[in-house]
Design a protein around this motif. Sequence first.
Motif, PDB file in Angstrom:
ATOM      1  N   TYR A  83     -25.785 -18.080  -9.128  1.00 16.27           N
ATOM      2  CA  TYR A  83     -24.480 -17.433  -9.129  1.00 16.27           C
ATOM      3  C   TYR A  83     -23.878 -17.450  -7.730  1.00 16.27           C
ATOM      4  O   TYR A  83     -22.689 -17.714  -7.544  1.00 16.27           O
ATOM      5  CB  TYR A  83     -24.610 -15.980  -9.610  1.00 16.27           C
ATOM      6  CG  TYR A  83     -24.563 -15.807 -11.110  1.00 16.27           C
ATOM      7  CD1 TYR A  83     -24.734 -16.896 -11.951  1.00 16.27           C
ATOM      8  CD2 TYR A  83     -24.345 -14.573 -11.682  1.00 16.27           C
ATOM      9  CE1 TYR A  83     -24.696 -16.749 -13.330  1.00 16.27           C
ATOM     10  CE2 TYR A  83     -24.293 -14.406 -13.061  1.00 16.27           C
ATOM     11  CZ  TYR A  83     -24.474 -15.505 -13.876  1.00 16.27           C
ATOM     12  OH  TYR A  83     -24.431 -15.351 -15.239  1.00 16.27           O
ATOM     13  N   ALA A  87     -20.571 -19.085  -6.380  1.00 17.36           N
ATOM     14  CA  ALA A  87     -19.608 -18.097  -5.888  1.00 17.36           C
ATOM     15  C   ALA A  87     -19.029 -18.493  -4.541  1.00 17.36           C
ATOM     16  O   ALA A  87     -17.876 -18.184  -4.231  1.00 17.36           O
ATOM     17  CB  ALA A  87     -20.266 -16.723  -5.786  1.00 17.36           C
ATOM     18  N   ASP A  90     -16.122 -20.509  -5.534  1.00 12.06           N
ATOM     19  CA  ASP A  90     -15.149 -19.834  -6.400  1.00 12.06           C
ATOM     20  C   ASP A  90     -14.460 -18.653  -5.721  1.00 12.06           C
ATOM     21  O   ASP A  90     -13.350 -18.289  -6.091  1.00 12.06           O
ATOM     22  CB  ASP A  90     -15.829 -19.368  -7.693  1.00 12.06           C
ATOM     23  CG  ASP A  90     -16.150 -20.529  -8.618  1.00 12.06           C
ATOM     24  OD1 ASP A  90     -15.483 -21.573  -8.493  1.00 12.06           O
ATOM     25  OD2 ASP A  90     -17.068 -20.403  -9.447  1.00 12.06           O
ATOM     26  N   ILE A  91     -15.116 -18.048  -4.727  1.00 10.40           N
ATOM     27  CA  ILE A  91     -14.504 -16.929  -4.018  1.00 10.40           C
ATOM     28  C   ILE A  91     -13.270 -17.397  -3.255  1.00 10.40           C
ATOM     29  O   ILE A  91     -12.283 -16.678  -3.134  1.00 10.40           O
ATOM     30  CB  ILE A  91     -15.526 -16.268  -3.060  1.00 10.40           C
ATOM     31  CG1 ILE A  91     -16.514 -15.429  -3.866  1.00 10.40           C
ATOM     32  CG2 ILE A  91     -14.843 -15.394  -2.021  1.00 10.40           C
ATOM     33  CD1 ILE A  91     -17.652 -14.881  -3.083  1.00 10.40           C
ATOM     34  N   TYR A  98     -13.545 -20.557 -13.229  1.00 13.95           N
ATOM     35  CA  TYR A  98     -14.708 -20.552 -12.346  1.00 13.95           C
ATOM     36  C   TYR A  98     -15.751 -21.565 -12.810  1.00 13.95           C
ATOM     37  O   TYR A  98     -15.838 -21.894 -13.990  1.00 13.95           O
ATOM     38  CB  TYR A  98     -15.346 -19.158 -12.320  1.00 13.95           C
ATOM     39  CG  TYR A  98     -14.464 -18.086 -11.740  1.00 13.95           C
ATOM     40  CD1 TYR A  98     -13.684 -18.334 -10.618  1.00 13.95           C
ATOM     41  CD2 TYR A  98     -14.411 -16.818 -12.322  1.00 13.95           C
ATOM     42  CE1 TYR A  98     -12.877 -17.349 -10.080  1.00 13.95           C
ATOM     43  CE2 TYR A  98     -13.614 -15.819 -11.789  1.00 13.95           C
ATOM     44  CZ  TYR A  98     -12.846 -16.087 -10.669  1.00 13.95           C
ATOM     45  OH  TYR A  98     -12.052 -15.114 -10.131  1.00 13.95           O
ATOM     46  N   TYR A 148     -20.923 -13.610 -14.728  1.00 16.25           N
ATOM     47  CA  TYR A 148     -20.537 -14.363 -13.531  1.00 16.25           C
ATOM     48  C   TYR A 148     -19.154 -13.936 -13.032  1.00 16.25           C
ATOM     49  O   TYR A 148     -18.961 -13.703 -11.831  1.00 16.25           O
ATOM     50  CB  TYR A 148     -20.542 -15.865 -13.833  1.00 16.25           C
ATOM     51  CG  TYR A 148     -20.178 -16.702 -12.634  1.00 16.25           C
ATOM     52  CD1 TYR A 148     -21.077 -16.876 -11.582  1.00 16.25           C
ATOM     53  CD2 TYR A 148     -18.925 -17.305 -12.534  1.00 16.25           C
ATOM     54  CE1 TYR A 148     -20.748 -17.638 -10.476  1.00 16.25           C
ATOM     55  CE2 TYR A 148     -18.588 -18.066 -11.430  1.00 16.25           C
ATOM     56  CZ  TYR A 148     -19.503 -18.233 -10.410  1.00 16.25           C
ATOM     57  OH  TYR A 148     -19.171 -18.971  -9.309  1.00 16.25           O
ATOM     58  N   LYS A 149     -18.204 -13.817 -13.949  1.00 16.22           N
ATOM     59  CA  LYS A 149     -16.847 -13.426 -13.556  1.00 16.22           C
ATOM     60  C   LYS A 149     -16.832 -12.029 -12.940  1.00 16.22           C
ATOM     61  O   LYS A 149     -16.098 -11.771 -11.966  1.00 16.22           O
ATOM     62  CB  LYS A 149     -15.908 -13.492 -14.766  1.00 16.22           C
ATOM     63  CG  LYS A 149     -15.581 -14.916 -15.189  1.00 16.22           C
ATOM     64  CD  LYS A 149     -14.709 -14.936 -16.432  1.00 16.22           C
ATOM     65  CE  LYS A 149     -14.415 -16.378 -16.860  1.00 16.22           C
ATOM     66  NZ  LYS A 149     -13.620 -16.453 -18.099  1.00 16.22           N
ATOM     67  N   SER A 151     -19.240 -10.752 -11.285  1.00 12.92           N
ATOM     68  CA  SER A 151     -19.821 -10.911  -9.945  1.00 12.92           C
ATOM     69  C   SER A 151     -18.765 -11.395  -8.957  1.00 12.92           C
ATOM     70  O   SER A 151     -18.663 -10.887  -7.841  1.00 12.92           O
ATOM     71  CB  SER A 151     -20.990 -11.913  -9.981  1.00 12.92           C
ATOM     72  OG  SER A 151     -22.004 -11.488 -10.854  1.00 12.92           O
ATOM     73  N   ILE A 152     -17.968 -12.395  -9.377  1.00 16.59           N
ATOM     74  CA  ILE A 152     -16.919 -12.941  -8.514  1.00 16.59           C
ATOM     75  C   ILE A 152     -15.856 -11.881  -8.226  1.00 16.59           C
ATOM     76  O   ILE A 152     -15.415 -11.713  -7.083  1.00 16.59           O
ATOM     77  CB  ILE A 152     -16.251 -14.171  -9.150  1.00 16.59           C
ATOM     78  CG1 ILE A 152     -17.270 -15.297  -9.327  1.00 16.59           C
ATOM     79  CG2 ILE A 152     -15.086 -14.655  -8.302  1.00 16.59           C
ATOM     80  CD1 ILE A 152     -17.805 -15.857  -8.043  1.00 16.59           C
ATOM     81  N   ASP A 153     -15.451 -11.159  -9.287  1.00 17.88           N
ATOM     82  CA  ASP A 153     -14.436 -10.116  -9.112  1.00 17.88           C
ATOM     83  C   ASP A 153     -14.900  -9.054  -8.126  1.00 17.88           C
ATOM     84  O   ASP A 153     -14.103  -8.534  -7.329  1.00 17.88           O
ATOM     85  CB  ASP A 153     -14.105  -9.465 -10.462  1.00 17.88           C
ATOM     86  CG  ASP A 153     -13.361 -10.415 -11.390  1.00 17.88           C
ATOM     87  OD1 ASP A 153     -12.787 -11.406 -10.880  1.00 17.88           O
ATOM     88  OD2 ASP A 153     -13.372 -10.187 -12.613  1.00 17.88           O
ATOM     89  N   LYS A 156     -14.652 -10.373  -4.676  1.00 19.17           N
ATOM     90  CA  LYS A 156     -13.264 -10.520  -4.258  1.00 19.17           C
ATOM     91  C   LYS A 156     -12.559  -9.181  -4.088  1.00 19.17           C
ATOM     92  O   LYS A 156     -11.411  -9.134  -3.645  1.00 19.17           O
ATOM     93  CB  LYS A 156     -12.489 -11.348  -5.302  1.00 19.17           C
ATOM     94  CG  LYS A 156     -12.719 -12.853  -5.199  1.00 19.17           C
ATOM     95  CD  LYS A 156     -11.790 -13.583  -6.147  1.00 19.17           C
ATOM     96  CE  LYS A 156     -11.863 -15.088  -5.946  1.00 19.17           C
ATOM     97  NZ  LYS A 156     -10.939 -15.807  -6.834  1.00 19.17           N
ATOM     98  N   SER A 164     -15.708 -11.712   1.793  1.00 17.34           N
ATOM     99  CA  SER A 164     -14.968 -12.810   1.144  1.00 17.34           C
ATOM    100  C   SER A 164     -14.335 -13.727   2.187  1.00 17.34           C
ATOM    101  O   SER A 164     -14.359 -14.951   2.044  1.00 17.34           O
ATOM    102  CB  SER A 164     -13.893 -12.229   0.226  1.00 17.34           C
ATOM    103  OG  SER A 164     -13.191 -13.253  -0.428  1.00 17.34           O
TER     104      SER A 164
END
Length: 276
Positions: A83, A87, A90-91, A98, A148-149, A151-153, A156, A164
């Motif tokens: 992840y 990430a 994707d970050i 993503y 996963y989303k 985690s990214i959120d 961010k 970030s």
Amino acid sequence: MRRFGIMMSSIIIMISVLFLSISFSIKDKLISNISTDEIDNIVTNEVISLTEKNLDNLTNEEKDLLKEEIKDNKEVNKIVDKYLKSALNDISNDKEEYNVPNVKKEITKVTDSCLGVLESSRGKEIPNEIKDSIKTKFTDDENINNIYKNSIDLLKSEDNSTISEIISLYNFITNQNVKIGFCFTAVLFILLMLILSKPKYSFSFNLGITMLIPGCGMLFGLIPLLEKMLKSFEDKIDISDFITKLSDTCHYLILVSIILICLYFVIKLIFKNKKD
């Protein structure tokens, strides 16, 4: 005009050397620990939540047992690592799409170990049809994507805005195309400096000074500044290897600079003796 060209070449070479020194000194380990705790918590909470939804009468004691099992499970570490690697890209991406890593194999193993813990705790086996149902829901693409989303959120979010920004900067510095661009620029302006240098052996002095300045600047200025700036993130960012590698690079730059400057004076002395 010639001196101006040498000065501008020197400045551009300095910038290129500074960037490349940092870029080649950075290792993945620098950010390998960034936000793994946050991602780990999301994965753990999602596993607990899905288990609770699909198994009746999950007690608080059993939840604690699952948390301990997940915490010590190597497969969870693999999920977090996958992840985090995705990430990092994707970050920095403003798009909502993503690159979700494939962790179905790891999720299945985590599910098996969690169900095994519950069976041991209850002293009876969980029916295979229930196990299969839970595994299917665990490895459902939507569930994996949501973990996963989330985690990214989280990464961010405003609370992690500094992290970030660090990750975005890391992505730029380690980008292969950017590295190649700076390498090409450095070589181009080194050749330009050589062409403009008169007498030609003064090129050794010009290049020596050009490399000495960023070497000393990083060793006595940038490194202490980075250590001070990143001190508050020392529990999440391992800068020890980066600082060691960058420090070694600075010492090499200074050594090469001294050799080039000494070479200039030796050649100058030889020419002077020949004239005499």
